[in-house]
Motif scaffolding. Sequence first.
Motif, PDB file in Angstrom:
ATOM      1  N   THR A  63       0.129  12.237 -11.312  1.00 57.18           N
ATOM      2  CA  THR A  63      -0.860  12.397 -12.389  1.00 57.18           C
ATOM      3  C   THR A  63      -2.270  12.196 -11.865  1.00 57.18           C
ATOM      4  O   THR A  63      -3.184  12.981 -12.156  1.00 57.18           O
ATOM      5  N   LEU A  64      -2.462  11.135 -11.057  1.00 59.94           N
ATOM      6  CA  LEU A  64      -3.793  10.871 -10.503  1.00 59.94           C
ATOM      7  C   LEU A  64      -4.240  12.005  -9.598  1.00 59.94           C
ATOM      8  O   LEU A  64      -5.409  12.415  -9.620  1.00 59.94           O
ATOM      9  N   GLN A  65      -3.329  12.526  -8.806  1.00 63.20           N
ATOM     10  CA  GLN A  65      -3.692  13.622  -7.919  1.00 63.20           C
ATOM     11  C   GLN A  65      -4.047  14.878  -8.715  1.00 63.20           C
ATOM     12  O   GLN A  65      -4.977  15.603  -8.378  1.00 63.20           O
ATOM     13  N   LYS A  66      -3.311  15.100  -9.799  1.00 66.67           N
ATOM     14  CA  LYS A  66      -3.613  16.272 -10.633  1.00 66.67           C
ATOM     15  C   LYS A  66      -4.993  16.139 -11.254  1.00 66.67           C
ATOM     16  O   LYS A  66      -5.774  17.090 -11.287  1.00 66.67           O
ATOM     17  N   ASN A  67      -5.298  14.922 -11.729  1.00 67.21           N
ATOM     18  CA  ASN A  67      -6.618  14.693 -12.314  1.00 67.21           C
ATOM     19  C   ASN A  67      -7.713  14.827 -11.272  1.00 67.21           C
ATOM     20  O   ASN A  67      -8.788  15.364 -11.529  1.00 67.21           O
ATOM     21  N   ILE A 124       0.847  -1.191   0.000  1.00 67.70           N
ATOM     22  CA  ILE A 124       0.000   0.000   0.000  1.00 67.70           C
ATOM     23  C   ILE A 124       0.882   1.241   0.000  1.00 67.70           C
ATOM     24  O   ILE A 124       1.797   1.368   0.813  1.00 67.70           O
ATOM     25  N   GLY A 125       0.607   2.138  -0.933  1.00 65.69           N
ATOM     26  CA  GLY A 125       1.320   3.407  -0.976  1.00 65.69           C
ATOM     27  C   GLY A 125       0.480   4.490  -0.313  1.00 65.69           C
ATOM     28  O   GLY A 125      -0.736   4.557  -0.506  1.00 65.69           O
ATOM     29  N   VAL A 126       1.129   5.332   0.493  1.00 71.28           N
ATOM     30  CA  VAL A 126       0.435   6.417   1.202  1.00 71.28           C
ATOM     31  C   VAL A 126       0.996   7.736   0.685  1.00 71.28           C
ATOM     32  O   VAL A 126       2.204   7.978   0.740  1.00 71.28           O
ATOM     33  N   SER A 163       0.534  -1.310  -8.752  1.00 68.87           N
ATOM     34  CA  SER A 163      -0.046  -0.781  -9.987  1.00 68.87           C
ATOM     35  C   SER A 163      -0.232   0.728  -9.969  1.00 68.87           C
ATOM     36  O   SER A 163      -0.548   1.326 -10.990  1.00 68.87           O
ATOM     37  N   LYS A 164      -0.060   1.357  -8.797  1.00 75.63           N
ATOM     38  CA  LYS A 164      -0.298   2.789  -8.587  1.00 75.63           C
ATOM     39  C   LYS A 164      -1.764   3.163  -8.823  1.00 75.63           C
ATOM     40  O   LYS A 164      -2.083   4.306  -9.125  1.00 75.63           O
ATOM     41  N   GLU A 165      -2.651   2.197  -8.654  1.00 76.08           N
ATOM     42  CA  GLU A 165      -4.086   2.454  -8.750  1.00 76.08           C
ATOM     43  C   GLU A 165      -4.570   3.107  -7.466  1.00 76.08           C
ATOM     44  O   GLU A 165      -4.214   2.685  -6.357  1.00 76.08           O
ATOM     45  N   LEU A 166      -5.376   4.152  -7.614  1.00 76.01           N
ATOM     46  CA  LEU A 166      -5.899   4.852  -6.451  1.00 76.01           C
ATOM     47  C   LEU A 166      -6.912   3.977  -5.720  1.00 76.01           C
ATOM     48  O   LEU A 166      -7.847   3.453  -6.319  1.00 76.01           O
ATOM     49  N   ASP A 222      -0.328  20.475   2.682  1.00 73.96           N
ATOM     50  CA  ASP A 222      -0.843  21.811   2.372  1.00 73.96           C
ATOM     51  C   ASP A 222      -2.131  21.740   1.549  1.00 73.96           C
ATOM     52  O   ASP A 222      -3.023  22.570   1.713  1.00 73.96           O
ATOM     53  N   GLY A 223      -2.230  20.744   0.672  1.00 73.47           N
ATOM     54  CA  GLY A 223      -3.417  20.610  -0.149  1.00 73.47           C
ATOM     55  C   GLY A 223      -4.559  19.878   0.530  1.00 73.47           C
ATOM     56  O   GLY A 223      -5.666  19.809  -0.006  1.00 73.47           O
ATOM     57  N   GLY A 224      -4.306  19.287   1.711  1.00 74.69           N
ATOM     58  CA  GLY A 224      -5.349  18.599   2.446  1.00 74.69           C
ATOM     59  C   GLY A 224      -5.773  17.280   1.820  1.00 74.69           C
ATOM     60  O   GLY A 224      -6.947  16.914   1.873  1.00 74.69           O
ATOM     61  N   HIS A 225      -4.801  16.548   1.228  1.00 76.13           N
ATOM     62  CA  HIS A 225      -5.101  15.259   0.597  1.00 76.13           C
ATOM     63  C   HIS A 225      -4.358  14.147   1.322  1.00 76.13           C
ATOM     64  O   HIS A 225      -3.148  14.274   1.593  1.00 76.13           O
ATOM     65  N   LEU A 226      -5.043  13.076   1.595  1.00 78.86           N
ATOM     66  CA  LEU A 226      -4.430  11.841   2.084  1.00 78.86           C
ATOM     67  C   LEU A 226      -4.964  10.733   1.190  1.00 78.86           C
ATOM     68  O   LEU A 226      -6.145  10.406   1.244  1.00 78.86           O
ATOM     69  N   ALA A 227      -4.093  10.163   0.358  1.00 79.02           N
ATOM     70  CA  ALA A 227      -4.524   9.169  -0.630  1.00 79.02           C
ATOM     71  C   ALA A 227      -3.770   7.867  -0.407  1.00 79.02           C
ATOM     72  O   ALA A 227      -2.605   7.857  -0.008  1.00 79.02           O
ATOM     73  N   PHE A 228      -4.469   6.766  -0.682  1.00 77.76           N
ATOM     74  CA  PHE A 228      -3.894   5.431  -0.555  1.00 77.76           C
ATOM     75  C   PHE A 228      -3.910   4.770  -1.930  1.00 77.76           C
ATOM     76  O   PHE A 228      -4.888   4.885  -2.676  1.00 77.76           O
ATOM     77  N   TYR A 229      -2.825   4.089  -2.254  1.00 75.63           N
ATOM     78  CA  TYR A 229      -2.645   3.511  -3.583  1.00 75.63           C
ATOM     79  C   TYR A 229      -2.245   2.044  -3.486  1.00 75.63           C
ATOM     80  O   TYR A 229      -1.649   1.594  -2.495  1.00 75.63           O
TER      81      TYR A 229
END
Length: 506
Positions: free
Chosen positions: A484-488, A426-428, A444-447, A433-440
């Motif tokens: 890229t996923l975060q930008k999208n 699992i990638g964290v 595969s780098k799938e969100l 600053d942007g207020g994002h916490l995402a798990f991948y």
Amino acid sequence: MDEQRETLQRIVSTLANKNDEIHNFIDMLNHTIENVQINSSNAISELDEEFDGLYSVLDEMKGSMTNTIQQEEASKIQTLQDQLSQCNDALESSEELLELAVQSLDIKDPEEFLKTARQIKDRVTMASAFRISLKPKVSDSMSHLMVDFTLERRMLQAVKFLPVPKAPEIDLAACLVADNCITVAWRMPEEDSRVDHFILEYKKTNFDGLPRVKDEQRWELIDYIKATEYTLSGLKFDTKYMNLRVQACNKAVAGEYSDPVTLETKAFVFSLDSTSSHLNLKVEDTYVEWDPTGGKGQEKIKGKENKSSGQNPLLKSNRSTSSPKRTSISPRSSARGSRDRFIGESYTVLGDTAIESGQHYWEVRVQKDCKSYSVGVTYRNLGKFDQLGKTNSSWCIHINNWLQTTFSAKHNNKTKILDIPVPDRIGVYCDFDGGHLAFYNANSKELLYTFRTKFTQPLLPGFMIWCGGLTVNTGLQVPSPVKTLQKNENGLSGSTSSLNNIAYIT
């Protein structure tokens, strides 16, 4: 007064930094002097070896040519001696015949004279003296075995030091630090067709600017690079910078190093804080595993013993059940940490480094036999009995492999079930600053899931583990697919209705 003091402090700081730079430069000069002496001795030694090798070749050639002359001499002398022996034999026979002929001239009896004359005539006809060649079979000339080193002497006299390739120039604009890799590009100041390959050297450092002689790291070497760029992959950025330099080599000699460059390798590095982890967790740097023996000797909480270590303490049931060994504050725990340990059913360990700004990424690999675990972040105020995701100051994804597998996102005691496969890594990704916490899915780098909020306090990485273990991999660059996923995702204009996205505002 205060303004003057502040000005003076800045001056002191500037002077201290300048003194540090000068000290480093002095160390570099002394180191360079030592290297000049060492390299000069090495060059002389190599020169001696080259000339000794040349002398050896010449001696070998001289011996071979001398042997050829001697063999030719022996062969000719043998031939001439054989011819001389034949001549001596012929001469001896001829002198004997001559003497007989002279004596025959005194014979008075005609018949005897005629008989003797015929015998002498027959012997003369068969005499070897009249069949032998009176010309030497071989020449006494040895000029065909003479040598002329005029050309070679000129070549040797023209021998000079090999032309040294010029130092390459590293193209900073073409260098890239991303995805746990560093790509270094360089060019030659002028075209040199004799360059055979390049050597790249690098070392990690915590100091910006020129490499330090007394740095704690040694240069690592990559040899025989044919292209004018190279990618160092699979790196762990456990220091702030990396020094790099390149040298060009022809078939026999290496040129000067390029001017070294320092690339910033910004990455989030932390270890697991064993001083405040639950006693039933065994923590070693970036690895944590469940240890059911860790709670031995602890006080019983609420007078209840754990009678069934096979129950998942994180599952709620209508029945009254006991959990694995529940712990309380003990002299052992307080001695090992300045903060209160996590106790009870909060089988938690935190990272030892807080996130206060920026974008950071780390990965977690979980053992296959792990029954239950959580991965996330929390403010420092997480209580010693609290579990990740069950407070308004912690966010996590939780995997429960007890009886059946459930995959969920948790925050403020609210749960969202995730109907997707559970990855083994699992990638964290945390954008403070942007207020994002995402798990991948780290493979595969799938969100997998994203929390959106506004972080108001420093964050600590947090982990919960029960029956199993996990390893944390830090010092990683944010991978390009994640960026890229975060930008999208940022292009969703704040929408929280995405399948893999939910926002909790604290």
